[in-house]
Design a protein around this motif. Structure first.
Motif, PDB file in Angstrom:
ATOM      1  N   ASP A  75      -0.939   0.421  -3.655  1.00  0.00           N
ATOM      2  CA  ASP A  75      -1.448   0.659  -2.219  1.00  0.00           C
ATOM      3  C   ASP A  75      -3.058   0.488  -2.032  1.00  0.00           C
ATOM      4  OD1 ASP A  75       1.198   1.333  -1.544  1.00  0.00           O
ATOM      5  OD2 ASP A  75       0.914   3.514  -2.228  1.00  0.00           O
ATOM      6  N   TYR A  76      -3.818   0.916  -3.138  1.00  0.00           N
ATOM      7  CA  TYR A  76      -5.093   0.760  -2.995  1.00  0.00           C
ATOM      8  C   TYR A  76      -5.438  -0.784  -3.005  1.00  0.00           C
ATOM      9  CZ  TYR A  76     -10.103   0.340  -4.611  1.00  0.00           C
ATOM     10  OH  TYR A  76     -11.273   0.117  -4.625  1.00  0.00           O
ATOM     11  N   LEU A  77      -4.686  -1.816  -3.926  1.00  0.00           N
ATOM     12  CA  LEU A  77      -5.165  -3.085  -3.665  1.00  0.00           C
ATOM     13  C   LEU A  77      -5.026  -3.724  -2.355  1.00  0.00           C
ATOM     14  CD1 LEU A  77      -3.711  -4.274  -7.141  1.00  0.00           C
ATOM     15  CD2 LEU A  77      -6.027  -4.329  -6.425  1.00  0.00           C
ATOM     16  N   VAL A  78      -3.645  -3.330  -1.876  1.00  0.00           N
ATOM     17  CA  VAL A  78      -3.244  -3.744  -0.313  1.00  0.00           C
ATOM     18  C   VAL A  78      -4.222  -3.424   0.782  1.00  0.00           C
ATOM     19  CG1 VAL A  78      -1.394  -3.576   1.355  1.00  0.00           C
ATOM     20  CG2 VAL A  78      -0.915  -3.875  -1.067  1.00  0.00           C
ATOM     21  N   GLN A  79      -4.702  -2.246   0.506  1.00  0.00           N
ATOM     22  CA  GLN A  79      -5.876  -1.738   1.481  1.00  0.00           C
ATOM     23  C   GLN A  79      -6.942  -2.564   1.338  1.00  0.00           C
ATOM     24  OE1 GLN A  79      -6.695   2.267   2.048  1.00  0.00           O
ATOM     25  NE2 GLN A  79      -4.801   2.943   1.680  1.00  0.00           N
ATOM     26  N   VAL A  80      -7.425  -2.946   0.325  1.00  0.00           N
ATOM     27  CA  VAL A  80      -8.783  -3.674  -0.127  1.00  0.00           C
ATOM     28  C   VAL A  80      -8.493  -5.186   0.565  1.00  0.00           C
ATOM     29  CG1 VAL A  80     -10.107  -4.669  -1.721  1.00  0.00           C
ATOM     30  CG2 VAL A  80      -9.662  -2.492  -2.215  1.00  0.00           C
ATOM     31  N   ALA A  81      -7.506  -5.545   0.272  1.00  0.00           N
ATOM     32  CA  ALA A  81      -6.971  -7.033   0.838  1.00  0.00           C
ATOM     33  C   ALA A  81      -6.894  -6.837   2.503  1.00  0.00           C
ATOM     34  CB  ALA A  81      -5.656  -7.278   0.378  1.00  0.00           C
ATOM     35  N   SER A  82      -6.475  -5.838   2.939  1.00  0.00           N
ATOM     36  CA  SER A  82      -6.416  -5.817   4.359  1.00  0.00           C
ATOM     37  C   SER A  82      -7.588  -5.907   5.049  1.00  0.00           C
ATOM     38  CB  SER A  82      -5.665  -4.644   4.966  1.00  0.00           C
ATOM     39  OG  SER A  82      -4.458  -4.526   4.220  1.00  0.00           O
ATOM     40  N   LYS A  83      -8.679  -5.081   4.453  1.00  0.00           N
ATOM     41  CA  LYS A  83     -10.057  -5.077   4.935  1.00  0.00           C
ATOM     42  C   LYS A  83     -10.901  -6.470   4.859  1.00  0.00           C
ATOM     43  CE  LYS A  83     -10.582  -0.349   3.670  1.00  0.00           C
ATOM     44  NZ  LYS A  83     -11.518   0.618   2.855  1.00  0.00           N
ATOM     45  N   ILE A  84     -10.353  -7.217   3.885  1.00  0.00           N
ATOM     46  CA  ILE A  84     -10.944  -8.612   3.633  1.00  0.00           C
ATOM     47  C   ILE A  84     -10.559  -9.378   4.717  1.00  0.00           C
ATOM     48  CG2 ILE A  84     -11.115 -10.949   2.266  1.00  0.00           C
ATOM     49  CD1 ILE A  84     -10.806  -8.734  -0.319  1.00  0.00           C
ATOM     50  N   LEU A  85      -9.329  -9.474   5.127  1.00  0.00           N
ATOM     51  CA  LEU A  85      -8.716 -10.259   6.283  1.00  0.00           C
ATOM     52  C   LEU A  85      -9.337  -9.873   7.581  1.00  0.00           C
ATOM     53  CD1 LEU A  85      -4.909 -10.402   5.469  1.00  0.00           C
ATOM     54  CD2 LEU A  85      -6.693 -12.103   4.986  1.00  0.00           C
ATOM     55  N   ARG A  86      -9.483  -8.625   7.816  1.00  0.00           N
ATOM     56  CA  ARG A  86      -9.798  -8.046   8.999  1.00  0.00           C
ATOM     57  C   ARG A  86     -11.459  -8.419   9.258  1.00  0.00           C
ATOM     58  NH1 ARG A  86      -6.374  -3.330   8.472  1.00  0.00           N
ATOM     59  NH2 ARG A  86      -4.559  -3.776   9.691  1.00  0.00           N
ATOM     60  N   LYS A  87     -12.226  -8.488   8.243  1.00  0.00           N
ATOM     61  CA  LYS A  87     -13.500  -9.016   8.231  1.00  0.00           C
ATOM     62  C   LYS A  87     -13.935 -10.313   8.548  1.00  0.00           C
ATOM     63  CE  LYS A  87     -15.810  -4.880   5.772  1.00  0.00           C
ATOM     64  NZ  LYS A  87     -16.238  -4.708   4.379  1.00  0.00           N
ATOM     65  N   ASN A  88     -12.974 -11.162   8.408  1.00  0.00           N
ATOM     66  CA  ASN A  88     -13.030 -12.590   8.287  1.00  0.00           C
ATOM     67  C   ASN A  88     -11.721 -13.166   9.046  1.00  0.00           C
ATOM     68  OD1 ASN A  88     -15.457 -13.113   6.197  1.00  0.00           O
ATOM     69  ND2 ASN A  88     -13.910 -11.786   5.232  1.00  0.00           N
ATOM     70  N   PRO A  89     -11.604 -12.746  10.020  1.00  0.00           N
ATOM     71  CA  PRO A  89     -10.157 -12.936  10.742  1.00  0.00           C
ATOM     72  C   PRO A  89     -10.115 -14.706  11.278  1.00  0.00           C
ATOM     73  CG  PRO A  89     -11.836 -12.004  12.437  1.00  0.00           C
ATOM     74  CD  PRO A  89     -12.391 -11.818  11.059  1.00  0.00           C
ATOM     75  N   LYS A  90     -11.403 -15.514  11.459  1.00  0.00           N
ATOM     76  CA  LYS A  90     -11.273 -16.698  11.813  1.00  0.00           C
ATOM     77  C   LYS A  90     -10.716 -17.655  10.634  1.00  0.00           C
ATOM     78  CE  LYS A  90     -14.917 -16.518  15.344  1.00  0.00           C
ATOM     79  NZ  LYS A  90     -13.877 -16.973  16.397  1.00  0.00           N
ATOM     80  N   GLN A  91     -10.880 -17.102   9.440  1.00  0.00           N
ATOM     81  CA  GLN A  91     -10.534 -17.903   8.126  1.00  0.00           C
ATOM     82  C   GLN A  91      -9.331 -17.386   7.522  1.00  0.00           C
ATOM     83  OE1 GLN A  91     -12.268 -20.516   7.218  1.00  0.00           O
ATOM     84  NE2 GLN A  91     -13.843 -19.924   8.880  1.00  0.00           N
ATOM     85  N   ILE A  92      -8.135 -16.698   8.534  1.00  0.00           N
ATOM     86  CA  ILE A  92      -7.022 -16.335   8.281  1.00  0.00           C
ATOM     87  C   ILE A  92      -6.187 -17.302   7.333  1.00  0.00           C
ATOM     88  CG2 ILE A  92      -5.949 -16.709  10.344  1.00  0.00           C
ATOM     89  CD1 ILE A  92      -5.294 -13.990   8.242  1.00  0.00           C
ATOM     90  N   ASN A  93      -6.095 -18.579   7.660  1.00  0.00           N
ATOM     91  CA  ASN A  93      -5.040 -19.506   6.910  1.00  0.00           C
ATOM     92  C   ASN A  93      -5.782 -19.729   5.975  1.00  0.00           C
ATOM     93  OD1 ASN A  93      -3.516 -20.057   9.207  1.00  0.00           O
ATOM     94  ND2 ASN A  93      -4.780 -21.566  10.103  1.00  0.00           N
ATOM     95  N   PHE A  94      -7.071 -19.679   5.314  1.00  0.00           N
ATOM     96  CA  PHE A  94      -7.404 -19.590   3.948  1.00  0.00           C
ATOM     97  C   PHE A  94      -7.380 -18.380   3.344  1.00  0.00           C
ATOM     98  CE2 PHE A  94      -9.341 -23.324   5.934  1.00  0.00           C
ATOM     99  CZ  PHE A  94      -8.839 -24.477   5.170  1.00  0.00           C
TER     100      PHE A  94
END
Length: 230
Positions: A75-94
């Protein structure tokens, strides 16, 4: 059909059923029990053909992944990954396939990708990107990463086979990680460059939007991880 074949098939289904009922670590051990029963029933088993080292490593991996999940580390790993995606939304496809790829590498299982699906959809929609693109890339990359995860049962079994051919564990790991990661990035680039990803132009989405069938985008809420999860 030979009676023994039918009996062995029943044992196979019984092992699968028991594994599903037990869940977690029990899946692997139920499979091992099934093999023992099949040997007792008369299947020809030569001790020299049994990869004992590989079996023990797989058992260790299953135990480690189960401990990781129970402790809340997954669950901790998933939360960290979620924060990364939300901070860089324009690069979602990569970033989406990279995140699910790394989660599988670290956790040894592709099931971590399921936890990321709501976040990927949310971030993609906020950027007017068709969610199908990052979702497809993410799911495929998470499954491909199983062959490159040093703690996945698939990679451990493969290393046991390749070692006999003169390919060492570190060399195999380098080959698998480099090829799968580069292939994932190339695929993401092709999708991002040559496909129309504008969500507002999608006819199905426009129709559903006009009928009020599209739900409001809400940020996924996460519970605080356990103190010892990290």
């Amino acid at each position: 059909m030979d009676f023994m074949v039918i009996l062995q098939f029943i044992v196979l289904l019984g092992g699968i059923y028991l594994g599903v009922k037990l869940g977690g670590m029990g899946v692997g051990y139920a499979g091992g029990l099934g093999v023992v029963v099949l040997a007792i029933l008369g299947m020809k088993v030569d001790m020299k053909d049994i990869p004992i080292d590989v079996i023990l490593i797989i058992a260790s991996v299953i135990s480690a992944i189960t401990a990781l999940q129970v402790a809340g580390g997954l669950d901790y790993l998933v939360q960290v990954a979620s924060k990364i995606l939300r901070k860089n939304p324009k690069q979602i496809n990569f970033l989406a396939p990279i995140v699910t790829y790394l989660l599988t590498i670290l956790a040894g299982t592709g099931h971590t990708a399921f936890s990321m699906i709501p976040v990927i959809v949310e971030v993609a929609k906020t950027q007017n990107i068709k969610p199908s693109a990052p979702l497809a890339l993410s799911v495929v990359s998470s499954q491909v990463a199983i062959t490159a995860s040093p703690i996945s049962a698939a990679f451990v079994a493969m290393s046991g086979l390749c070692e006999k051919l003169g390919v060492s564990y570190p060399k195999l790991l380098f080959i698998c990680i480099s090829t799968t990661f580069v292939a994932m990035l190339i695929t993401a680039f092709i999708v991002n460059k040559f496909y129309d990803l504008d969500l507002s132009k999608d006819p199905v989405y426009k129709e559903r939007l006009s009928k009020g069938l599209v739900a409001e985008i809400k940020a996924e809420e996460y519970k605080e991880p356990k103190p010892y999860a990290k």
